[in-house]
Design a protein around this motif. Structure first.
Motif, mmCIF file in Angstrom:
data_model
loop_
_atom_site.group_PDB
_atom_site.id
_atom_site.type_symbol
_atom_site.label_atom_id
_atom_site.label_comp_id
_atom_site.label_asym_id
_atom_site.label_seq_id
_atom_site.Cartn_x
_atom_site.Cartn_y
_atom_site.Cartn_z
ATOM 1 N N LEU A 106 5.142 -99.480 47.262
ATOM 2 C CA LEU A 106 3.710 -99.291 47.502
ATOM 3 C C LEU A 106 3.182 -98.065 46.765
ATOM 4 O O LEU A 106 2.082 -98.093 46.198
ATOM 5 N N LEU A 107 3.958 -96.976 46.751
ATOM 6 C CA LEU A 107 3.545 -95.781 46.018
ATOM 7 C C LEU A 107 3.440 -96.055 44.527
ATOM 8 O O LEU A 107 2.534 -95.542 43.855
ATOM 9 N N ALA A 108 4.340 -96.854 43.987
ATOM 10 C CA ALA A 108 4.281 -97.197 42.565
ATOM 11 C C ALA A 108 3.023 -97.999 42.261
ATOM 12 O O ALA A 108 2.351 -97.767 41.240
ATOM 13 N N VAL A 109 2.683 -98.929 43.139
ATOM 14 C CA VAL A 109 1.465 -99.718 42.940
ATOM 15 C C VAL A 109 0.239 -98.813 42.992
ATOM 16 O O VAL A 109 -0.679 -98.929 42.158
ATOM 17 N N VAL A 110 0.210 -97.889 43.950
ATOM 18 C CA VAL A 110 -0.915 -96.951 44.055
ATOM 19 C C VAL A 110 -0.979 -96.067 42.811
ATOM 20 O O VAL A 110 -2.070 -95.802 42.280
ATOM 21 N N ALA A 111 0.171 -95.606 42.309
ATOM 22 C CA ALA A 111 0.188 -94.754 41.116
ATOM 23 C C ALA A 111 -0.341 -95.496 39.897
ATOM 24 O O ALA A 111 -1.097 -94.936 39.091
#
Length: 118
Positions: free
Chosen positions: A40-45
């Motif tokens: 999820l953090l990668a998608v947000v980044a």
């Protein structure tokens, strides 16, 4: 049936180091996120990079992928250092030398003092 985690049950004959280790494992299992959180953090980044820099999501993802694969040579070097160190340490002459050196200090405190005195 009573379900307890193997690290949760305190054993009366444990020493201080075992209790400390058990407490650290409990902390890590409670507070370190699951791998899904990192996705999820990668998608947000990627979304943040897309909006802030004006590039497309595929361009941002491609740039991340290129940077990631540039780390592979360093990763392989570190793996070879770790494996090479293990092989050397497990060789009979070096293992014998390390065992002999480990007998020099008589207590844990003596080992620390010997190391600090260098």
């Amino acid at each position: 049936m009573h379900n307890t985690h193997p690290f949760e049950a305190e054993k009366p004959d444990e020493n201080l180091l075992a209790r400390f280790s058990r407490a650290m494992v409990n902390f890590a299992e409670r507070w370190f996120p699951d791998s899904y959180v990192f996705v999820l953090l990668a998608v947000v980044a990627v979304a943040f990079g897309t909006f802030m820099h004006g590039g497309s999501a595929s361009d941002i993802s491609f740039a991340f992928g290129e940077g990631f694969w540039n780390l592979i040579p360093f990763t392989m070097q570190m793996a070879l250092v770790a494996i090479g160190g293990y092989v050397v340490a497990m060789s009979p002459p070096v293992e014998a030398l390390m065992r002999k050196m480990a007998t020099l200090p008589r207590t844990g405190r003596g080992g620390v003092v010997a190391e600090l005195g260098r």
